[in-house]
Scaffold this motif. Structure first.
Motif: not given
Length: 548
Positions: A456-463, A492-496
């Motif tokens: 998530i930390e590596q791809h949070y900028r993406n969909e 998961f969505s709230d964490y993201l």
């Protein structure tokens, strides 16, 4: 080289004149008739002694001899060596001699001087008849051997059918009476059941781990005490591979005495004694299925803490059950085992295993039936605890364990002896393995959770979606959702979303970055939607937050 199964064909020439014996030797083509050895005798008396030792297939004999008349020799041959073929050579054309030759089975009666064709024809006929009869004798002998080998198996099947096939028991009983296996007068009987201790590896090793040979030996020893006095019969029970059944008749109170004698014989021969379950005596054959059930139950309920009691009745076994009613049930140790397993502490696990065995032995009653129940409860406990600790993932672990050949196998519940140390060691190993399974799965899940967070930390900028995460790590959407709930208390969505907003807050410290840029940098393509989410989480708009 002649095959071992073929007989060497021999011939004996009997005449009191040496020149006649020599003439016969020269005139007969022995090789063409397959005769390999030829001997001579000078009279009937000498011939009888030689027949016993030399064992010829053919005798060529004179009728009139000084030492032992030919008639006497023929009578002896027909009585004591009927398979032997003989040809008479005589200088007397006497009808009575010819008739006697035919009556005693002679092949031919040849007059002197000897005609070569006549004597060779007679020898050929004699050899042909002997070979044919010898072949028939061998076939008959082979059939007899096969019948003798088959007869015990046939009797065992009939005897077994008295127990497990009530529909045919009456006809089986009639056949057994006809064969003399069960006496006609035996109308009542008692069934004794002997389970073979499959855990006695020392005994099995003595028989090369051949259970059939062990069965054969035990049954033979039992029958040494049963058959001579016609007390009963021991046989291999075809309904169970490791059981011997003894069927006795006559006074039913004689059974304990027979068992004691059989056990003394077994101890003398094999240094072993057997445990015997007994049913209540009843009518033959209809009571035998019920007697077998009683004997089997008595064996299952015998007190393993009293190994020197070898005779077991259902009544006494039931009494043991009553006395042992206060003995431990798995519920009484379940919580202690659970605590020990979840702690993963070797000391706690050892203590729980030892305490269980100590209390079980103090109860005064342990049976195969009770151990079977314990084993079943313990295996059920494992499934429940795995599901409680791991949720649905436990089903995969249970399934894997069922197909794992290295799974821990408990001591045999059917063994003659109860080994507290063996059961303690098994329960300790069982709990240790269960603790390891739970710990390993937790560690694996913790590693996976960390890997998901890193992703998530590596791809949070993406969909990013729940399905994408699940597919990437080869797990279910439900698993990912459950792990976020367990670890962070949110989905998961709230964490993201929270992670993206926290990143945005740090970027807002840079006055050169516009909100539109920050929004796109943390994965929001719409700045208005970003502002809405930001205010919902932080309680103020991005501009208000930035103006502080």
């Amino acid at each position: 080289m002649k095959a071992e199964s073929e007989e060497i064909m021999r011939a004996l020439i009997v005449d009191d004149e040496a020149r006649v014996r020599k003439a016969v030797r020269l005139l007969v083509d022995w090789q063409s008739h397959g005769i390999e050895e030829i001997a001579e005798a000078g009279g009937g008396t000498e011939a009888i002694a030689m027949i016993k030792e030399f064992k010829p297939a053919l005798v060529i004999m004179d009728m009139m001899m000084k030492s032992g008349h030919g008639m006497e020799l023929m009578v002896w041959v027909s009585e004591h060596a009927p398979s032997l073929k003989f040809i008479v050579i005589s200088g007397h054309d006497d009808f009575e001699f010819v008739r006697s030759t035919v009556r005693h089975g002679g092949i031919d009666y040849i007059l002197k001087p000897i005609d070569p064709e006549a004597i060779n024809a007679a020898v050929g006929k004699a050899v042909g008849q002997w070979r044919q009869e010898e072949q028939e004798r061998r076939e008959h002998q082979q059939k007899s051997i096969q019948l003798n080998e088959f007869r015990p198996v046939y009797s065992e099947k009939l005897l077994s059918s008295l127990i497990d096939d009530p529909g045919s028991s009456e006809s089986a009983m009639r056949r057994l009476r006809m064969e003399g296996v069960i006496p006609e007068e035996a109308d009542k009987g008692r069934l004794l059941l002997i389970p073979i201790d499959s855990g006695d590896t020392a005994l099995l090793r003595r028989f090369g781990y051949d259970s059939e040979l062990l069965h054969f030996s035990l049954i033979n020893i039992c029958n040494e005490f049963l058959l001579p006095g016609r007390h009963g019969i021991a046989f291999k029970y075809w309904g169970a591979p490791m059981e011997i059944v003894i069927l006795t008749w006559g006074p039913s109170d004689r059974a304990p005495e027979l068992i004691a004698r059989i056990n003394d014989g077994l101890f003398h021969t094999l240094q072993r004694r057997v445990h015997v379950g007994m049913g209540m005596a009843g009518e033959l054959p209809q009571s035998l299925p019920h007697q077998y059930d009683e004997a089997e139950t008595a064996i299952c309920r015998r007190n393993l803490l009293q190994p020197d009691q070898y005779v077991h009745l259902l009544k006494s076994a039931q009494q043991d059950t009553i006395e042992g009613a206060a003995s431990l049930s798995f519920e009484s140790v379940q919580e202690e085992w659970k605590t020990a397993v979840l702690s993963g502490d070797a000391g706690q696990i050892s203590s729980a295993a030892q305490q269980w065995i100590d209390e079980l032995c103090r109860s005064g009653y342990v049976s195969s039936e009770l151990l079977d129940a314990w084993e079943s409860d313990i295996l059920s406990f494992r499934v429940r605890l795995l599901r409680e600790a791991l949720g649905k993932e436990a089903d995969n672990l249970v399934s894997e364990s069922e197909h794992d050949e290295s799974s821990l196998t408990p001591p045999l519940t059917s063994s003659y002896t109860f080994s507290p140390s063996a059961w303690r060691d098994w329960s300790r190993a069982f709990m240790t393995r269960l603790a390891g399974e739970i710990s390993a799965r937790h560690s694996r899940e913790n590693r996976m959770t960390g890997e998901i967070i890193t992703y998530i930390e590596q791809h949070y900028r993406n969909e990013l979606s729940l399905q994408e995460i699940a597919s990437h790590f080869y797990v279910s959407r439900e698993y990912v959702s459950r792990k976020f709930k367990q670890e962070f208390g949110i989905n998961f969505s709230d964490y993201l979303t929270k992670y993206r907003i926290d990143k945005a807050k740090k970027l807002m410290l840079n006055p050169d970055l516009k909100l539109q840029q920050i929004s796109e940098m943390v994965g929001f393509n719409d700045v208005k939607y970003f502002s809405k989410v930001f205010k919902k989480q932080e309680g103020e708009s991005p501009r208000e937050y930035r103006s502080k």
